[in-house]
Design a protein around this motif. Structure first.
Motif, short mmCIF file in Angstrom:
data_model
loop_
_atom_site.label_atom_id
_atom_site.label_comp_id
_atom_site.label_asym_id
_atom_site.label_seq_id
_atom_site.Cartn_x
_atom_site.Cartn_y
_atom_site.Cartn_z
N ALA A 133 40.46 3.97 77.74
CA ALA A 133 41.54 4.92 77.46
C ALA A 133 41.07 6.00 76.49
O ALA A 133 41.37 7.19 76.66
N ALA A 134 40.31 5.60 75.47
CA ALA A 134 39.81 6.58 74.51
C ALA A 134 38.81 7.53 75.15
O ALA A 134 38.78 8.73 74.85
N VAL A 135 37.98 7.02 76.07
CA VAL A 135 37.03 7.88 76.78
C VAL A 135 37.77 8.90 77.64
O VAL A 135 37.43 10.08 77.66
N MET A 136 38.80 8.44 78.36
CA MET A 136 39.58 9.37 79.19
C MET A 136 40.29 10.41 78.34
O MET A 136 40.36 11.59 78.70
N GLY A 137 40.83 9.96 77.20
CA GLY A 137 41.47 10.92 76.31
C GLY A 137 40.49 11.95 75.77
O GLY A 137 40.81 13.14 75.67
N ARG A 138 39.29 11.50 75.43
CA ARG A 138 38.28 12.44 74.92
C ARG A 138 37.88 13.44 76.00
O ARG A 138 37.69 14.63 75.72
N LEU A 139 37.75 12.97 77.25
CA LEU A 139 37.42 13.89 78.33
C LEU A 139 38.54 14.89 78.55
O LEU A 139 38.29 16.08 78.76
N GLY A 140 39.80 14.42 78.50
CA GLY A 140 40.92 15.34 78.67
C GLY A 140 40.96 16.41 77.60
O GLY A 140 41.36 17.55 77.85
N ASP A 141 40.53 16.06 76.37
CA ASP A 141 40.51 17.04 75.28
C ASP A 141 39.31 17.98 75.36
O ASP A 141 39.38 19.12 74.89
N THR A 142 38.20 17.50 75.93
CA THR A 142 36.96 18.28 75.93
C THR A 142 36.88 19.22 77.12
O THR A 142 36.36 20.34 77.00
N ALA A 143 37.39 18.81 78.28
CA ALA A 143 37.27 19.62 79.49
C ALA A 143 38.14 20.86 79.41
O ALA A 143 39.20 20.85 78.78
N PRO A 144 37.72 21.96 80.04
CA PRO A 144 38.56 23.16 80.10
C PRO A 144 39.89 22.84 80.79
O PRO A 144 39.93 22.07 81.75
N SER A 145 40.98 23.43 80.31
CA SER A 145 42.30 23.07 80.82
C SER A 145 42.44 23.34 82.31
O SER A 145 43.12 22.59 83.02
N HIS A 146 41.78 24.40 82.83
CA HIS A 146 41.93 24.75 84.24
C HIS A 146 40.92 24.03 85.13
O HIS A 146 40.88 24.28 86.33
N ARG A 147 40.11 23.13 84.54
CA ARG A 147 39.11 22.41 85.35
C ARG A 147 39.12 20.91 85.03
O ARG A 147 38.13 20.23 85.21
N ARG A 148 40.25 20.41 84.57
CA ARG A 148 40.31 19.00 84.18
C ARG A 148 40.18 18.08 85.37
O ARG A 148 39.54 17.02 85.28
N ALA A 149 40.80 18.41 86.51
CA ALA A 149 40.70 17.54 87.68
C ALA A 149 39.24 17.44 88.13
O ALA A 149 38.78 16.37 88.55
N GLU A 150 38.51 18.55 88.07
CA GLU A 150 37.09 18.53 88.41
C GLU A 150 36.32 17.63 87.43
O GLU A 150 35.45 16.85 87.84
N ALA A 151 36.67 17.74 86.14
CA ALA A 151 36.00 16.90 85.13
C ALA A 151 36.25 15.42 85.40
O ALA A 151 35.34 14.59 85.33
N PHE A 152 37.49 15.07 85.74
CA PHE A 152 37.78 13.67 86.04
C PHE A 152 37.17 13.27 87.38
O PHE A 152 36.95 12.07 87.63
N GLY A 153 36.91 14.25 88.25
CA GLY A 153 36.16 13.95 89.46
C GLY A 153 34.73 13.55 89.14
O GLY A 153 34.19 12.60 89.74
N TRP A 154 34.10 14.25 88.21
CA TRP A 154 32.77 13.87 87.76
C TRP A 154 32.79 12.50 87.09
O TRP A 154 31.86 11.70 87.23
N MET A 155 33.88 12.22 86.36
CA MET A 155 34.00 10.89 85.76
C MET A 155 34.09 9.81 86.83
O MET A 155 33.48 8.74 86.71
N ALA A 156 34.86 10.09 87.91
CA ALA A 156 34.95 9.14 89.01
C ALA A 156 33.58 8.90 89.64
O ALA A 156 33.22 7.77 89.99
N THR A 157 32.80 9.98 89.78
CA THR A 157 31.45 9.85 90.31
C THR A 157 30.57 9.02 89.37
O THR A 157 29.78 8.17 89.81
N ALA A 158 30.71 9.26 88.06
CA ALA A 158 29.94 8.48 87.09
C ALA A 158 30.32 7.01 87.15
O ALA A 158 29.44 6.13 87.09
N MET A 159 31.61 6.72 87.31
CA MET A 159 32.05 5.33 87.39
C MET A 159 31.52 4.66 88.65
O MET A 159 31.08 3.50 88.61
N SER A 160 31.56 5.37 89.78
CA SER A 160 31.02 4.81 91.02
C SER A 160 29.52 4.58 90.91
O SER A 160 29.01 3.55 91.38
N THR A 161 28.83 5.51 90.28
CA THR A 161 27.39 5.35 90.09
C THR A 161 27.10 4.15 89.18
O THR A 161 26.16 3.38 89.43
#
Length: 454
Positions: free
Chosen positions: A332-360
């Motif tokens: 939860a803390a990692v997801m919150g940190r990503l939500g705060d760090t990613a640009p507001s208009h590209r958050r879904a893309e950032a969480f897409g990269w997170m999904a790729t990282a998790m699958s990897t």
């Protein structure tokens, strides 16, 4: 402790978005079970079954950032519907495939995986638009906690359908649930009015002022984001590695029934830890949680073979419960940190990269954990998981919290006196917003950040 949750679920549309997003991805943990039983029944080979199951995961990992970029541009509801329909058609086709054509299951799994639901990355990108402060930390904790329920009930339901009706019907059931969840989630997005793109100006002033070419460059060019992605990859590798260790331990004892008991107790510990963490006030200390997760896994090492041979693995369940307590809070803390760090208009893309990282991370955990268990026994596999999560915890020490001011949703924006900002100032237009030192009284604008702000 419940105050954060009361405020959170009072926010309009949060409950429906969370619930339907969970239903849309309910099939994910159970899919590997149904596919493994189906392909192994066709071919008699667990290797081929693993390859087909891996093709699903590969397909989902390949398109995570692309689907996130599409969602950031708007039309997330249509994207979810299209993916839901195509994915269900793919699972139905595989379920009806004749055994003689089993070799078609490999490309079919890869193509179907490309349309796996993007509900997880879309909904995670929405939370900063709908919540802030302690509410935001509570929703990330609530999502990480409720996701543990998927890893408990999805495999149980899938295994039950396989036992009673066969793997073909299990695939059909998962496909229908995924379709129903996609329809419901698309409806929830439309009701909430969040199908359009997030405005660049909705984020921080520094982000809005950035040149267009900077805002469009790859998210992988950001060291801070890459550090978050790698941290997530390592944590998931350790968690999946522990799941595989539990399976290997049960297989060594010729008692597969232990798998669900041990895995469920571990998930229950994570669920309880996440529920408690979501009710805490203040900014979560990510390094503390990450090192806690590593220590929780480490306490298992002295109590597993070949170091200790317990009369029954059930004796380790209390330690497993304690071991899982820090997992959901850390994610939860990692997801919150990503939500705060990613640009507001590209958050879904950032969480897409997170999904790729998790699958990897899940893909890396398989061969690594298998090699450690083969060479060092169950304790070797647990030590491997400890090493991965510890390395992730070390990386969190280098994750700086974004120094930019937290986004404030429009519903709570403070009124601005236009008479104070109309006259020109030495700092240029909008000086009261952007200048280092505001002119005149501005309330709390110049005070330090509240403890609950990220």
């Amino acid at each position: 402790m419940l105050a954060n949750y009361r405020r959170l679920f009072a926010v309009p549309h949060v409950m429906s978005l969370l619930l339907w997003s969970l239903i849309a991805r309910f099939y994910t943990p159970g899919l590997m079970i149904a596919v493994t039983f189906l392909v192994q029944g066709w071919t008699g080979s667990y290797t081929l079954a693993g390859l087909v199951a891996g093709a699903f995961t590969l397909g989902m990992a390949l398109v995570g950032p692309l689907r996130g970029r599409m969602a950031d541009r708007g039309g997330g509801d249509r994207l979810v519907l299209v993916c839901g329909v195509v994915f269900t058609v793919g699972l139905t086709t595989m379920a009806l495939l004749p055994a003689s054509l089993w070799w078609l299951s490999m490309p079919l799994a890869l193509g179907t995986g490309l349309f796996g639901t993007p509900a997880n990355q879309i909904v995670r990108a929405l939370w900063p638009r709908l919540t802030h402060g302690p509410e935001r930390q509570a929703i990330y904790a609530a999502e990480a906690t409720t996701q543990e329920l998927l890893f408990v009930f999805s495999p149980i339901l899938t295994a039950a359908v396989v036992a009673m009706a066969g793997p073909r019907y299990a695939l059909l059931m998962l496909g229908l649930l995924g379709l129903a969840g996609s329809v419901g989630f698309a409806w929830a997005l439309r009701r909430a009015g969040v199908t359009g793109p997030a405005s660049v100006g909705h984020g921080t002033s520094a982000e809005a002022a950035a040149p267009r070419e900077v805002r469009r460059r790859s998210l992988l060019a950001s060291p801070a984001l890459c550090l978050v992605f790698v941290t997530c990859l390592l944590i998931v590798s350790g968690v999946v590695g522990m799941d595989l260790v539990i399976v290997a331990w049960a297989n060594e004892l010729n008692a597969p029934r232990y798998v669900m008991v041990l895995a469920s107790v571990w998930a229950l510990g994570s669920l309880v830890g996440g529920a408690v963490a979501g009710g805490l006030k203040g900014v979560p200390r990510l390094p503390l949680r990450a090192f806690g997760a590593a220590a929780g896994i480490a306490i298992l090492v002295p109590f597993v073979p070949p170091i200790t041979h317990l009369p029954t693995p059930l004796l380790i369940t209390p330690l497993l419960f304690v071991s899982g307590l820090a997992l959901a809070p850390t994610l939860a803390a990692v997801m919150g940190r990503l939500g705060d760090t990613a640009p507001s208009h590209r958050r879904a893309e950032a969480f897409g990269w997170m999904a790729t990282a998790m699958s990897t991370g899940g893909a890396v955990a398989g061969p690594l954990t298998g090699a450690l268990v083969d060479s060092k026994g169950i304790a070797g596999g647990v030590l491997g998981a400890v090493g991965l999560v510890t390395l992730a915890a070390v990386l969190t020490l280098f994750l700086r919290h974004p120094s930019t001011r937290e986004e404030t949703p429009p519903r709570e924006e403070a009124p601005v006196d236009r008479s104070e900002v109309t006259p020109p100032s030495p700092a240029g237009n909008g000086a009261p917003m952007d200048a280092p030192s505001p002119v005149g009284p501005t309330g709390t604008a110049g005070s330090p950040l509240r403890p609950c702000d990220p």
